[in-house]
Motif scaffolding. Structure first.
Motif, PDB file in Angstrom:
ATOM      1  N   LYS A 154       0.828  -1.207   0.000  1.00  0.00           N
ATOM      2  CA  LYS A 154       0.000   0.000   0.000  1.00  0.00           C
ATOM      3  C   LYS A 154       0.869   1.268   0.000  1.00  0.00           C
ATOM      4  O   LYS A 154       0.516   2.272  -0.631  1.00  0.00           O
ATOM      5  CB  LYS A 154      -0.926   0.002   1.227  1.00  0.00           C
ATOM      6  N   ARG A 155       1.996   1.207   0.683  1.00  0.00           N
ATOM      7  CA  ARG A 155       2.908   2.352   0.699  1.00  0.00           C
ATOM      8  C   ARG A 155       3.456   2.615  -0.699  1.00  0.00           C
ATOM      9  O   ARG A 155       3.550   3.776  -1.127  1.00  0.00           O
ATOM     10  CB  ARG A 155       4.042   2.065   1.690  1.00  0.00           C
ATOM     11  N   ILE A 156       3.799   1.569  -1.415  1.00  0.00           N
ATOM     12  CA  ILE A 156       4.261   1.732  -2.795  1.00  0.00           C
ATOM     13  C   ILE A 156       3.161   2.369  -3.641  1.00  0.00           C
ATOM     14  O   ILE A 156       3.413   3.214  -4.499  1.00  0.00           O
ATOM     15  CB  ILE A 156       4.701   0.376  -3.381  1.00  0.00           C
ATOM     16  N   GLY A 157       1.922   1.968  -3.388  1.00  0.00           N
ATOM     17  CA  GLY A 157       0.797   2.498  -4.146  1.00  0.00           C
ATOM     18  C   GLY A 157       0.539   3.976  -3.925  1.00  0.00           C
ATOM     19  O   GLY A 157      -0.236   4.589  -4.673  1.00  0.00           O
ATOM     20  N   LYS A 158       1.177   4.577  -2.940  1.00  0.00           N
ATOM     21  CA  LYS A 158       1.026   6.018  -2.706  1.00  0.00           C
ATOM     22  C   LYS A 158       1.953   6.853  -3.587  1.00  0.00           C
ATOM     23  O   LYS A 158       1.819   8.081  -3.634  1.00  0.00           O
ATOM     24  CB  LYS A 158       1.278   6.337  -1.227  1.00  0.00           C
ATOM     25  N   LEU A 159       2.891   6.184  -4.276  1.00  0.00           N
ATOM     26  CA  LEU A 159       3.748   6.917  -5.201  1.00  0.00           C
ATOM     27  C   LEU A 159       2.920   7.470  -6.356  1.00  0.00           C
ATOM     28  O   LEU A 159       1.919   6.867  -6.753  1.00  0.00           O
ATOM     29  CB  LEU A 159       4.844   6.002  -5.742  1.00  0.00           C
ATOM     30  N   GLU A 160       3.338   8.594  -6.912  1.00  0.00           N
ATOM     31  CA  GLU A 160       2.589   9.234  -7.985  1.00  0.00           C
ATOM     32  C   GLU A 160       2.624   8.463  -9.292  1.00  0.00           C
ATOM     33  O   GLU A 160       1.699   8.562 -10.097  1.00  0.00           O
ATOM     34  CB  GLU A 160       3.155  10.639  -8.255  1.00  0.00           C
ATOM     35  N   ASP A 161       3.698   7.704  -9.521  1.00  0.00           N
ATOM     36  CA  ASP A 161       3.933   7.180 -10.862  1.00  0.00           C
ATOM     37  C   ASP A 161       3.648   5.687 -10.994  1.00  0.00           C
ATOM     38  O   ASP A 161       4.066   5.072 -11.968  1.00  0.00           O
ATOM     39  CB  ASP A 161       5.362   7.488 -11.303  1.00  0.00           C
ATOM     40  N   ILE A 162       2.939   5.084 -10.047  1.00  0.00           N
ATOM     41  CA  ILE A 162       2.567   3.668 -10.157  1.00  0.00           C
ATOM     42  C   ILE A 162       1.278   3.443  -9.383  1.00  0.00           C
ATOM     43  O   ILE A 162       1.013   4.124  -8.392  1.00  0.00           O
ATOM     44  CB  ILE A 162       3.691   2.744  -9.626  1.00  0.00           C
ATOM     45  N   LYS A 163       0.470   2.516  -9.849  1.00  0.00           N
ATOM     46  CA  LYS A 163      -0.736   2.114  -9.136  1.00  0.00           C
ATOM     47  C   LYS A 163      -0.565   0.664  -8.690  1.00  0.00           C
ATOM     48  O   LYS A 163       0.004  -0.147  -9.425  1.00  0.00           O
ATOM     49  CB  LYS A 163      -1.964   2.258 -10.027  1.00  0.00           C
ATOM     50  N   VAL A 164      -1.053   0.347  -7.505  1.00  0.00           N
ATOM     51  CA  VAL A 164      -0.847  -0.976  -6.927  1.00  0.00           C
ATOM     52  C   VAL A 164      -2.176  -1.595  -6.541  1.00  0.00           C
ATOM     53  O   VAL A 164      -3.034  -0.946  -5.941  1.00  0.00           O
ATOM     54  CB  VAL A 164       0.073  -0.886  -5.681  1.00  0.00           C
ATOM     55  N   SER A 165      -2.343  -2.855  -6.901  1.00  0.00           N
ATOM     56  CA  SER A 165      -3.455  -3.675  -6.439  1.00  0.00           C
ATOM     57  C   SER A 165      -2.880  -4.721  -5.503  1.00  0.00           C
ATOM     58  O   SER A 165      -1.937  -5.436  -5.863  1.00  0.00           O
ATOM     59  CB  SER A 165      -4.145  -4.338  -7.639  1.00  0.00           C
ATOM     60  N   THR A 166      -3.407  -4.818  -4.286  1.00  0.00           N
ATOM     61  CA  THR A 166      -2.838  -5.712  -3.274  1.00  0.00           C
ATOM     62  C   THR A 166      -3.654  -6.998  -3.152  1.00  0.00           C
ATOM     63  O   THR A 166      -4.880  -6.975  -3.208  1.00  0.00           O
ATOM     64  CB  THR A 166      -2.782  -5.029  -1.901  1.00  0.00           C
ATOM     65  N   THR A 167      -2.941  -8.110  -2.951  1.00  0.00           N
ATOM     66  CA  THR A 167      -3.595  -9.412  -2.830  1.00  0.00           C
ATOM     67  C   THR A 167      -3.045 -10.151  -1.621  1.00  0.00           C
ATOM     68  O   THR A 167      -1.826 -10.297  -1.478  1.00  0.00           O
ATOM     69  CB  THR A 167      -3.364 -10.266  -4.085  1.00  0.00           C
TER      70      THR A 167
END
Length: 410
Positions: A154-167
């Motif tokens: 989720k922390r990575i997903g807060k970056l502006e240049d990438i979107k993250v889906s967590t499983t």
């Protein structure tokens, strides 16, 4: 418009004609969404403050890596070397190797350490035009460590240049604490780990490893049922090493995707077709393990099952952080066409993550997630490896040139 991209050759990946190149195209972006995407002659941009001439670049939807294990500590290069020197995997596992070696290292690592390691791996995916990445847990296998991994994702997903889906992939392997009690571990997942992940809004989906060395279909069904009670979508690692019927089970329970599927049979293919479940192929693991069994590509095509491709980036069986390499492998190993491969990392990958209404196509109303390439044709995305063809990625309408790739990593 917040921004208009002009002088494009556009590959929309919309149904039917999406692989065809639309010349002299432009894309208007407002509020992170695509407001128009069509021929430049239809729009008068006189006086618009932010028009970017893309100088004939090929533009596709931003690529989507819909299956990764990006967060872990340590590596297993020593095991790779041992196997090539003739040491059986069973012997490696008995002496503390295999997945449990990664589990030990991941448990010992802090969140900051895991975050830093994952960012390094993510750079390879970004260089291949990835704008959305799925990240699984599964190397913690305790409540605290599984949630730790999901928090890092989720922390990575807060970056502006990438979107993250967590499983959440707690049902990945049997931890040492439950060495002789797989049902007890499934109880723990269902009563403790899934509810906690749901309460913390840390997981976007729940996954399982349905296999002889993983968990039985009955155990996976329990995990799926609890996930659905917590309104979490489901998916599965299924039919990788044998045919246990896990794909059909997952599809009938509403899975968005089933992944690996080398040993999927005709009944399983029919179940995927009936339930509109995506078949995600992972050629990196197929290659790395020298698997002799091919996925049932012809049957998937015949029943029009959506096919996605992903890296399966992980330390044991697919340490390859390159989605374009997977596209090339999809063509060379599985005889997919370049069009099928591009659809597999855009529109179908979005569907595998339940994101098909917002990503994976260049279409009005969808997220402005794009990749700009110095390429003549979309087939070159699958054809050529190692050449830095990416000009820029666009994430929610924000432009990230390739030469500025790492500016948002800290």
């Amino acid at each position: 418009m917040d921004r208009v991209l002009t002088n494009l050759r556009m590959v929309t990946m919309q149904p039917q004609t999406g692989y065809q190149v639309i010349k002299n195209a432009m894309i208007g972006i407002q509020g992170g969404k695509i407001m128009f995407a069509d021929c430049a002659t239809r729009h008068n941009l006189h006086g618009h403050p932010d028009v970017i001439d893309c100088q004939g670049a090929l533009v596709t939807p931003g690529l989507i890596d819909c299956h990764t294990h990006l967060i872990f500590a340590g590596n297993r290069a020593n095991e790779f070397e041992q196997r090539l020197n003739g040491v059986p995997y069973e012997n490696i596992a008995k002496t503390g190797g295999g997945i449990l070696a990664t589990v030990r290292a991941t448990r010992e690592a802090s969140e900051d350490e895991l975050y830093t390691l994952a960012l390094q791996r993510l750079k390879g995916l970004k260089r291949d035009g990835v704008t959305t990445v799925e990240i699984k847990s599964g190397y913690g296998l305790t409540l605290a460590d599984e949630l730790k991994m999901l928090r890092v994702a989720k922390r990575i997903g807060k970056l502006e240049d990438i979107k993250v889906s967590t499983t959440l992939l707690a049902a990945h392997a049997l931890p040492p604490e439950y060495a002789d009690d797989s049902d007890g571990y499934i109880d723990y997942i269902c009563t403790d780990i899934i509810p906690a992940a749901a309460r913390g809004k840390l997981a976007d989906a729940v996954d399982v490893f349905c296999e002889g060395i993983g968990f039985s279909p009955a155990q996976c069904q329990r995990v799926f049922s609890v996930a659905k009670k917590h309104s979490l979508p489901i998916k599965g690692h299924t039919e990788q090493l044998s045919n246990l019927g896990g794909s059909a089970l997952a599809a009938r329970m509403g899975a968005t995707s089933v992944d690996h599927i080398e040993y999927l049979d005709n009944e399983g293919v029919a179940a995927l077709a009936a339930c509109n479940t995506v078949a995600t192929l992972l050629p990196g693991a197929f290659y790395f393990l020298r698997e002799p069994q091919q996925p049932p590509i012809d049957q998937l095509r015949q029943l029009e099952v959506p096919i996605a491709l992903a890296t399966d980036f992980n330390p044991g069986t697919s340490p390859i952080a390159s989605l374009r390499t997977m596209m090339n492998m999809g063509c060379t190993l599985f005889r997919l066409t370049p069009e099928e491969c591009l659809r597999g990392v855009t529109a179908n990958a979005a569907q595998a993550l339940g994101l098909h209404e917002s990503r994976g196509q260049i279409q009005v109303g969808m997220d402005a997630d794009l990749a700009l390439w110095n390429l003549e044709t979309p087939a070159e995305l699958s054809y050529r490896l190692g050449v830095p063809d990416l000009i820029a990625r666009v994430v929610d309408g924000h432009l990230f040139p390739t030469n500025g790739e790492d500016t948002h990593d800290n």
